[in-house]
Enzyme design. Sequence first.
Site, PDB file in Angstrom:
ATOM      1  N   ASP A   8       0.885  -1.160   0.000  1.00  0.00           N
ATOM      2  CA  ASP A   8       0.000   0.000   0.000  1.00  0.00           C
ATOM      3  C   ASP A   8       0.922   1.208   0.000  1.00  0.00           C
ATOM      4  O   ASP A   8       1.538   1.540   1.015  1.00  0.00           O
ATOM      5  CB  ASP A   8      -0.880  -0.037   1.266  1.00  0.00           C
ATOM      6  CG  ASP A   8      -1.629   1.273   1.502  1.00  0.00           C
ATOM      7  OD1 ASP A   8      -1.638   2.130   0.598  1.00  0.00           O
ATOM      8  OD2 ASP A   8      -2.220   1.424   2.595  1.00  0.00           O
ATOM      9  N   LYS A  69       3.055  11.639  -3.533  1.00  0.00           N
ATOM     10  CA  LYS A  69       2.058  10.913  -4.332  1.00  0.00           C
ATOM     11  C   LYS A  69       1.046  11.894  -4.946  1.00  0.00           C
ATOM     12  O   LYS A  69       0.407  11.600  -5.944  1.00  0.00           O
ATOM     13  CB  LYS A  69       1.361   9.898  -3.420  1.00  0.00           C
ATOM     14  CG  LYS A  69       0.337   9.013  -4.101  1.00  0.00           C
ATOM     15  CD  LYS A  69      -0.146   7.947  -3.143  1.00  0.00           C
ATOM     16  CE  LYS A  69      -1.385   7.236  -3.595  1.00  0.00           C
ATOM     17  NZ  LYS A  69      -1.864   6.260  -2.613  1.00  0.00           N
ATOM     18  N   GLU A 170      -7.235   0.735  -4.368  1.00  0.00           N
ATOM     19  CA  GLU A 170      -7.172   0.640  -2.894  1.00  0.00           C
ATOM     20  C   GLU A 170      -8.467   0.117  -2.264  1.00  0.00           C
ATOM     21  O   GLU A 170      -8.422  -0.797  -1.436  1.00  0.00           O
ATOM     22  CB  GLU A 170      -6.768   2.000  -2.306  1.00  0.00           C
ATOM     23  CG  GLU A 170      -5.302   2.317  -2.600  1.00  0.00           C
ATOM     24  CD  GLU A 170      -4.899   3.760  -2.366  1.00  0.00           C
ATOM     25  OE1 GLU A 170      -5.735   4.550  -1.892  1.00  0.00           O
ATOM     26  OE2 GLU A 170      -3.745   4.098  -2.674  1.00  0.00           O
ATOM     27  N   ASP A 192     -12.925   5.212   1.692  1.00  0.00           N
ATOM     28  CA  ASP A 192     -11.483   5.248   1.916  1.00  0.00           C
ATOM     29  C   ASP A 192     -10.989   6.696   1.888  1.00  0.00           C
ATOM     30  O   ASP A 192     -10.866   7.294   0.816  1.00  0.00           O
ATOM     31  CB  ASP A 192     -10.810   4.404   0.809  1.00  0.00           C
ATOM     32  CG  ASP A 192      -9.292   4.420   0.884  1.00  0.00           C
ATOM     33  OD1 ASP A 192      -8.739   5.001   1.835  1.00  0.00           O
ATOM     34  OD2 ASP A 192      -8.656   3.843  -0.018  1.00  0.00           O
TER      35      ASP A 192
END
Length: 526
Positions: A8, A69, A170, A192
């Site tokens: 992850d 990211k 994800e 999420d």
Amino acid sequence: MGLAVGIDLGTSNSCVACVRGGQVIVCEDNEGRRTQPSVVAFGSRSVVVGHRAKKQILHSPEGTVTSSKRLIGRRFEDAEVQRMKSHSAFGVFRGDNGDARLRVHGKSYAPEEISAHVLSHMKRIAEAQLGETVDRAVITVPAYFNDPQRQATRDAAQIAGLECIRILNEPTAAALAYGYTRSTKKRIVVYDLGGGTFDVSILRVDGDLYEVIATAGDTLLGGDDFDIAASEELIKLFEAQTKQSFADNRTVRLRMREAAELAKIALSEAEEVLIDLPSAWRTVQGVDHSFTYTLDRHTYARWVLPLVQKTLAICEETMKTAKMNMRHIDAVLLVGGMTRYPLVREAAQHLFGRVPDTSVNPDEAIAVGAAIQAHTLTSTDESMAPSVLLDVTSQSLSIRTMGGHCDVLIPNNTPIPTEHSKVFHTAVDQQTEVRIAVYQGEGRQADMNELLGQFVMEVPPMPRGQVRIRVTFSIDADGIVQVRAVDSVHGQEASIRIEARGGMSPEEVKQAHFGSVADQDLVPEK
Ligand code: AMP
């Protein structure tokens, strides 16, 4: 051949896991920590990653890269990149190909290289714990990541010396972790909210089958945005107190941002928190000005409510797309660090009308799901039933037509892998090329979407309309777009040139690869 793990690769934190002997192992570093900050600190001769890097932020902010990211696979002009630029102590600039690049201590890096350092760190942690070489990985990305962001993540793996065997969404990974230990037939929602992005997915889980029905998200909505919103309010209070503007004061802004994050985490346990910064601002004469403020949950909620409401609106839209109402949902999973915040949990509970399931660990579920998928893709172990994943594409693929409109070829929420063909023909006599611009996104106008590339096809010069070309657009299981073209005159594969595609070139990726020399420069965490 080495082991395959699940990673992850988060905006704020990363986690690595592996399936061994039918058991999922979440790998720990040598201090027993199961998640690592996705932070890379550059010193004069060394690079440190993870917890040690995070400790350096305050005394070397310009040498420490966080939340990279949020830059990966993005063009420099992108609004998010501009926002990162104004909030980061390290430099963000326009690369030669138009992509966002970083500058640290005068040296430039692609965001892929920063992610590669994080991946390499996770690989080492797994190798140290498992006692074997790790050479392959399933790497997770936000479901709402577009093609360039997915490609860039693959490149990061290559730089780190890992074969990326699958890019996995994800929320889908979290659902796999949820279904792993139970034989279940349920419809579940995965909400999420991590450090940088928000995703919601609705899945049907039936035994070993995981079918995504709809997914949506926002790659500009995460814990970082909560911290930015709260720090702006704290700055306003400090400005009123000192009668000074801190619009251009990076140090004050960084301090307030850090204070905002710590206050948020404290408020997830307590009703109020004292923010106390003894030297929040130091004047040029060296005089320290302190900032003290008691922040309560009520005030914090007022500051961040629009962000929470944004996530709820996306959930409602996704439910509509899935043609479901709240009664159809059997379980709500909350993943991502931000779902620890009570306001977020309560909002999700209120919207879906049920108490969220707490059986999955919000920090580890995604890595666990990725490890399960890595095992499914690589194992020959008959004793474990492989899980079957049917995912969807989160964003529509379209081509630009007259007037700058978008003609959708593959709509969002189409099961992947998928392909769609369209026939183009020449419009002018003796035309030698056909140009097609491909976009990703939901905007009706092309300029509202992400340009993936211009595909220029060379065609034999003939009277107009006589050359017909069948172009096939496909999206693979990683969510990555591919284009093929066949010329109807010769029945041959037409040659395609892709223009305006960002990302690192294959040569750059190869050069950036962490060879043995670069590896020695990396100081593993003690
Ligand atoms: P992730 O990317 O899933 O690791 O999530 C990181 C985000 O979760 C960051 O914005 C953190 O500040 C936030 N976070 C972590 N723990 C908590 C907590 N206890 N309460 C509120 N937010 C948290």
